[in-house]
Design a protein around this motif. Structure first.
Motif, PDB file in Angstrom:
ATOM      1  N   ALA A 127       0.663  -1.120  -0.087  1.00 18.19           N
ATOM      2  CA  ALA A 127       0.100   0.070  -0.136  1.00 18.19           C
ATOM      3  C   ALA A 127       1.099   1.393   0.061  1.00 18.19           C
ATOM      4  CB  ALA A 127      -0.850   0.133   1.245  1.00 18.19           C
ATOM      5  N   CYS A 157       0.826   5.778   0.078  1.00 22.28           N
ATOM      6  CA  CYS A 157      -0.122   6.679   0.637  1.00 22.28           C
ATOM      7  C   CYS A 157       0.662   8.261   0.405  1.00 22.28           C
ATOM      8  CB  CYS A 157      -0.362   6.648   2.013  1.00 22.28           C
ATOM      9  SG  CYS A 157      -1.761   7.679   2.790  1.00 22.28           S
ATOM     10  N   LEU A 188       1.229   4.960   9.219  1.00 19.94           N
ATOM     11  CA  LEU A 188       0.061   3.796   8.983  1.00 19.94           C
ATOM     12  C   LEU A 188      -0.966   4.162  10.219  1.00 19.94           C
ATOM     13  CD1 LEU A 188       2.225   0.684   8.165  1.00 19.94           C
ATOM     14  CD2 LEU A 188       0.237   1.536   6.783  1.00 19.94           C
ATOM     15  N   LEU A 218      -4.072  -1.410  13.703  1.00 23.20           N
ATOM     16  CA  LEU A 218      -4.527  -2.113  12.414  1.00 23.20           C
ATOM     17  C   LEU A 218      -5.123  -3.365  12.762  1.00 23.20           C
ATOM     18  CD1 LEU A 218      -2.164  -0.970   9.804  1.00 23.20           C
ATOM     19  CD2 LEU A 218      -4.258  -0.157   9.936  1.00 23.20           C
ATOM     20  N   CYS A 224       4.683  -5.300   9.411  1.00 21.97           N
ATOM     21  CA  CYS A 224       4.955  -4.184   8.390  1.00 21.97           C
ATOM     22  C   CYS A 224       6.367  -3.881   8.144  1.00 21.97           C
ATOM     23  CB  CYS A 224       4.240  -2.894   8.726  1.00 21.97           C
ATOM     24  SG  CYS A 224       4.262  -1.592   7.983  1.00 21.97           S
ATOM     25  N   LEU A 258      -7.274   0.407   5.797  1.00 21.13           N
ATOM     26  CA  LEU A 258      -6.288   1.179   4.994  1.00 21.13           C
ATOM     27  C   LEU A 258      -7.280   2.274   3.920  1.00 21.13           C
ATOM     28  CD1 LEU A 258      -3.761  -1.568   4.104  1.00 21.13           C
ATOM     29  CD2 LEU A 258      -3.246   0.305   5.681  1.00 21.13           C
ATOM     30  N   ALA A 301      -8.924   5.005   5.780  1.00 16.04           N
ATOM     31  CA  ALA A 301      -8.076   5.828   6.444  1.00 16.04           C
ATOM     32  C   ALA A 301      -8.171   7.444   6.063  1.00 16.04           C
ATOM     33  CB  ALA A 301      -6.527   5.425   6.842  1.00 16.04           C
ATOM     34  N   TRP A 308      -5.210   4.978   1.862  1.00 14.52           N
ATOM     35  CA  TRP A 308      -3.862   4.360   1.257  1.00 14.52           C
ATOM     36  C   TRP A 308      -4.291   3.835  -0.001  1.00 14.52           C
ATOM     37  CZ3 TRP A 308       1.094   3.641   3.120  1.00 14.52           C
ATOM     38  CH2 TRP A 308       1.330   4.378   4.491  1.00 14.52           C
ATOM     39  N   ILE A 345      -4.052   0.595  -2.455  1.00 14.67           N
ATOM     40  CA  ILE A 345      -3.698  -0.705  -2.646  1.00 14.67           C
ATOM     41  C   ILE A 345      -3.223  -1.076  -3.921  1.00 14.67           C
ATOM     42  CG2 ILE A 345      -4.348  -2.784  -1.820  1.00 14.67           C
ATOM     43  CD1 ILE A 345      -4.672  -1.178   0.480  1.00 14.67           C
TER      44      ILE A 345
END
Length: 287
Positions: free
Chosen positions: A215, A217, A223, A227, A233, A257, A260, A264, A266
């Protein structure tokens, strides 16, 4: 929510000391007749221990029994609304949640059907829905997947991941040893008259399927906290965040994600050690 249970009984369980942290998925194992259902009923507050204490404040609790009694004077939706009211929901809110959960489990067509006329599988969907509509802080599932069709079992898997991600504790028994494999935070086996911890396999050593998510951003974006599924990660040289999570939590993680702020993007989803299961498309991008 942290609770510690000191339980004892003259015939089934004795000397059990069990702590339940918040945001944990806990599996209970054991042979038939060893006391698994007894333990779950104690945890849910359905039964009281003959000896010992239960400490900590009582969380908002919901329970799905091994056998759901349909001999109740309600329709499916009426029963869910009634249970929602018992949990303190306003009637309109209880009705909305009842409709939503019946739809999620593919039982919306039976909303007006009396409980006594439902099939065993549809009755089980109602039993699961009543436990989820109040968003419990402690969810206790005794063979809750039994009798559900494949799609409904997957929906329950997702619902469990959602509750854990929201900080609830979920304790479950299931006859399938693969159920929630790789997503369980702690496991215990009822053995003799007591409870023993079951070691969990490390990720990648047969603990169950895992999913890798790449992902991206806005540069410098951290992040989101907490989560779903507590993924591992790593950040690739190109700045892509690579998250690995138990497959049971992958849908909830993707949702976190994508919703958010900022969202983000994917770029890649694949089962670990397998070919990519999905590639980025316009469906992956948040509005």
């Amino acid at each position: 929510m942290g609770r510690r249970y000191g339980l004892a009984g003259p015939w089934v369980l004795r000397g059990v000391d069990l702590g339940l942290p918040a945001g944990a998925l806990v599996r209970v194992e054991g042979a038939n007749g060893t006391g698994k259902s007894t333990l779950l009923r104690l945890l849910a507050g359905i039964d009281a221990p003959s000896e010992g204490t239960i400490t900590g404040s009582r969380p908002r609790t919901a329970y799905v029994p091994e056998r759901f009694s349909a001999a109740l004077p309600f329709t499916a939706a009426g029963y869910l609304v009634h249970l929602g009211r018992v949990h303190g929901l306003r009637r309109a809110e209880a009705a909305d949640r009842a409709s939503s959960w019946l739809t999620r489990f593919g039982a919306a067509a039976y909303a007006g059907t009396p409980l006594a006329e439902l099939s065993k599988g549809t009755s089980q969907k109602v039993a699961v829905a009543q436990a989820l509509l109040a968003e419990p802080e402690l969810l206790v599932l005794d063979e809750a997947w039994t009798g559900l069709d494949t799609e409904a079992r997957g929906e329950l898997d997702r619902a469990v991941a959602e509750r854990v991600a929201a900080g609830a504790t979920v304790v479950f028994v299931d006859h399938d040893p693969r159920r929630q494999a790789g997503a369980v935070d702690a496991a215990y086996r009822v053995e003799g008259l007591g409870l023993v911890a079951v070691p969990l396999a490390a990720p990648g050593t047969g603990a169950g399927p895992r999913v890798r998510i790449d992902a991206t951003c806005v540069p410098g974006t951290a992040l989101p906290a907490a989560l779903p599924g507590a993924p591992t990660c790593a950040v690739a040289p190109d700045g892509t965040a690579r998250l690995t999570v138990a497959a049971a939590h992958s849908d909830a993680l993707l949702g976190a994600l994508l919703t958010a702020r900022p969202p983000w993007h994917i770029s890649h989803v694949a089962t670990v050690s397998e070919a990519p299961a999905h590639r980025s498309s316009s469906r992956d991008e948040a509005p």
